[in-house]
Write a protein that holds these residues in place. Structure first.
Motif, short mmCIF file in Angstrom:
data_model
loop_
_atom_site.label_atom_id
_atom_site.label_comp_id
_atom_site.label_asym_id
_atom_site.label_seq_id
_atom_site.Cartn_x
_atom_site.Cartn_y
_atom_site.Cartn_z
N THR A 74 -17.86 -5.40 -3.95
CA THR A 74 -18.79 -4.71 -3.04
C THR A 74 -19.80 -3.83 -3.76
N TYR A 141 -25.11 -10.05 -4.30
CA TYR A 141 -23.95 -9.77 -3.43
C TYR A 141 -24.06 -10.59 -2.14
N LYS A 145 -21.48 -13.51 -0.91
CA LYS A 145 -20.74 -13.43 0.36
C LYS A 145 -21.07 -14.64 1.23
N1 LIG Z 1 -18.73 -1.36 2.74
C1 LIG Z 1 -19.69 -1.84 3.53
O1 LIG Z 1 -20.64 -1.13 3.92
C2 LIG Z 1 -19.63 -3.26 4.03
C3 LIG Z 1 -20.68 -3.74 4.82
C4 LIG Z 1 -20.63 -5.05 5.29
C5 LIG Z 1 -19.54 -5.85 4.99
N2 LIG Z 1 -18.54 -5.36 4.20
C6 LIG Z 1 -17.42 -6.26 3.87
O2 LIG Z 1 -16.25 -5.71 4.46
C7 LIG Z 1 -15.12 -6.00 3.64
C8 LIG Z 1 -14.35 -4.74 3.34
O3 LIG Z 1 -15.26 -3.80 2.74
P1 LIG Z 1 -14.75 -2.38 2.25
O4 LIG Z 1 -15.84 -1.40 2.50
O5 LIG Z 1 -13.36 -2.12 2.77
O6 LIG Z 1 -14.69 -2.66 0.68
P2 LIG Z 1 -14.14 -1.70 -0.48
O7 LIG Z 1 -13.74 -0.39 0.08
O8 LIG Z 1 -15.13 -1.76 -1.58
O9 LIG Z 1 -12.83 -2.47 -0.93
C9 LIG Z 1 -12.89 -3.69 -1.59
C10 LIG Z 1 -11.54 -3.90 -2.24
O10 LIG Z 1 -11.60 -5.15 -2.95
C11 LIG Z 1 -10.89 -4.95 -4.16
N3 LIG Z 1 -11.31 -5.83 -5.22
C12 LIG Z 1 -12.50 -5.86 -5.88
N4 LIG Z 1 -12.43 -6.75 -6.88
C13 LIG Z 1 -11.20 -7.30 -6.85
C14 LIG Z 1 -10.53 -8.28 -7.63
N5 LIG Z 1 -11.12 -8.88 -8.67
N6 LIG Z 1 -9.25 -8.60 -7.30
C15 LIG Z 1 -8.64 -7.99 -6.28
N7 LIG Z 1 -9.20 -7.05 -5.51
C16 LIG Z 1 -10.48 -6.71 -5.80
C17 LIG Z 1 -11.21 -3.52 -4.58
O11 LIG Z 1 -10.23 -3.07 -5.45
P3 LIG Z 1 -10.66 -2.20 -6.74
O12 LIG Z 1 -11.54 -1.10 -6.21
O13 LIG Z 1 -9.36 -1.75 -7.29
O14 LIG Z 1 -11.41 -3.16 -7.63
C18 LIG Z 1 -11.18 -2.79 -3.24
O15 LIG Z 1 -9.91 -2.28 -2.95
C19 LIG Z 1 -15.66 -6.74 2.41
O16 LIG Z 1 -15.55 -8.11 2.62
C20 LIG Z 1 -17.13 -6.36 2.39
O17 LIG Z 1 -17.92 -7.36 1.77
C21 LIG Z 1 -18.56 -4.08 3.72
#
Ligand SMILES: NC(=O)c1ccc[n+]([C@@H]2O[C@H](COP(=O)([O-])OP(=O)(O)OC[C@H]3O[C@@H](n4cnc5c(N)ncnc54)[C@H](OP(=O)(O)O)[C@@H]3O)[C@@H](O)[C@H]2O)c1
Length: 330
Positions: A74, A141, A145
């Motif tokens: 992300t 990104y 996705k």
């Molecule tokens: N945040 C936003 O504003 C937003 C907006 C639209 C859509 N989304 C989508 O919503 C979903 C959840 O987002 P979120 O905000 O909860 O994301 P987040 O807080 O950034 O969490 C993403 C998680 O993925 C893990 N991750 C990253 N690389 C990895 C790897 N190689 N192997 C295993 N785990 C890994 C990270 O672990 P580490 O930190 O330990 O690497 C983190 O715990 C995602 O699909 C994102 O694309 C998010």
């Protein structure tokens, strides 16, 4: 929100959640614990999603019937220089999960995706049926996705064509939940604004990008609700009602915090609106992040769903009040 039953699921097999430590992943831990559904939560150190073999080993070990993938690469700006890694985590990993669910488990995959698959090809709210891209205008990104979404759809289509997926019993299915502007337990825009508002007497915030703030708690509930439902496979835009700009969101969150007792330095009139061009970043971001939630609303209304569909303002209000309460306690 109340949940439809999980009568379709084999409770001897756990729900496998990737992304345990992310915003949505943390919310899923609470949500599934409250529901008392057997679940296994994996973080980055348990399974590196850039390692295809590691994913396959984990799937063989747990043999889940349901996967909820809340993990993702992300770091939107960093992805511009880490294309391969972003694609491995955001496109290849979901493809492996989808292949397993469609061909082996005949179960359910819930996967979160993003408004970044759109690049301002439209003025109003995007429908699930709207054309994505154009790809060359998407950030890395966004491209990764989008590739993840397409890989999931392709895996299920292939399995369907080869007779592996039986849509008749409405079982082997996928749900791609596209969302935007997520906030929860973790770093996010709202937390950053509240911190800056307590440190500075003036803030400049982008005003010409519009979207819908979405609570991680609610997204977790929606994901679980979909997993336990009988609704059709597909893409669903998962955002609350309403829309706002980053600037209006900052003002709203800061005013809510101030009225809840948080020590706020900045006055509302000193939260200055600026165009996105004044805040250049490595990755391009959509000006229009509006997602139509009509399809999701209809799907939820067909489930044993009793809750009111939320507006972003009520969710942000509850979130900010909770943060303020926690900070006043500490
Ligand atoms: N945040 C936003 O504003 C937003 C907006 C639209 C859509 N989304 C989508 O919503 C979903 C959840 O987002 P979120 O905000 O909860 O994301 P987040 O807080 O950034 O969490 C993403 C998680 O993925 C893990 N991750 C990253 N690389 C990895 C790897 N190689 N192997 C295993 N785990 C890994 C990270 O672990 P580490 O930190 O330990 O690497 C983190 O715990 C995602 O699909 C994102 O694309 C998010």
């Amino acid at each position: 929100m109340s949940f439809s039953s999980f009568e379709l699921l084999d409770h001897s097999k756990p729900i496998l959640v990737f992304g345990r430590d992310g915003q949505v992943g943390r919310a899923l831990q609470v949500c599934l614990k409250d529901l008392k559904v057997p679940a296994v939560f994996l973080g980055h150190s348990d399974c590196d999603l850039s390692n295809e073999l590691a994913i396959k080993e984990v799937l063989n070990h747990y043999q889940p019937q349901v996967i909820i993938n809340a993990a993702a690469y992300t770091a939107v700006d960093k992805a511009e220089s880490e294309r391969e890694l972003a694609f491995a985590i955001n496109a290849k990993a979901p493809a492996v999960m989808a292949h397993y669910i469609a061909n082996v488990a005949h179960g359910i995959l819930v996967h979160y995706s993003t408004d970044y698959v759109f690049a301002d090809s439209k003025q109003g709210a995007y429908l699930e049926s709207d054309v994505v891209g154009p790809v060359e205008k998407l950030s890395v990104y966004g491209q990764s996705k989008l590739a993840g979404e397409q890989a999931i759809e392709e895996a299920f289509n292939l399995a369907h064509d080869s007779g592996q997926v039986t849509y008749a019993d409405k079982f082997a299915r996928y749900f791609i939940l596209r969302t935007s502007w997520v906030y929860g337990d973790g770093g996010n825009f709202i937390r950053t604004m509240l911190r800056l508002a307590s440190e500075r007497d003036q803030l400049k915030v982008v005003v010409d990008q519009v979207g819908v703030p979405s609570s991680a708690d609610w997204l977790a509930e929606v994901g679980v609700q979909m997993a336990g439902s009988r609704v059709e496979s597909g893409i669903y835009h998962a955002v609350p009602d309403g829309e706002t700009s980053w600037h209006a969101l900052a003002v709203f969150a800061i005013e809510t915090a101030a009225s809840s007792g948080e020590g706020i330095e900045v006055k509302s009139e000193n939260i200055l609106p600026i165009p996105a061009t004044d805040y250049p970043l490595p990755a391009s971001r959509p000006y229009n992040s509006r997602l139509s939630n009509a399809k999701l609303k209809k799907a939820l209304s067909e489930m044993a769903f009793t809750g009111q569909y939320p507006h972003w303002q009520e969710q942000v209000t509850a979130y900010v009040k909770r943060i303020v309460e926690e900070s006043l306690k500490s």
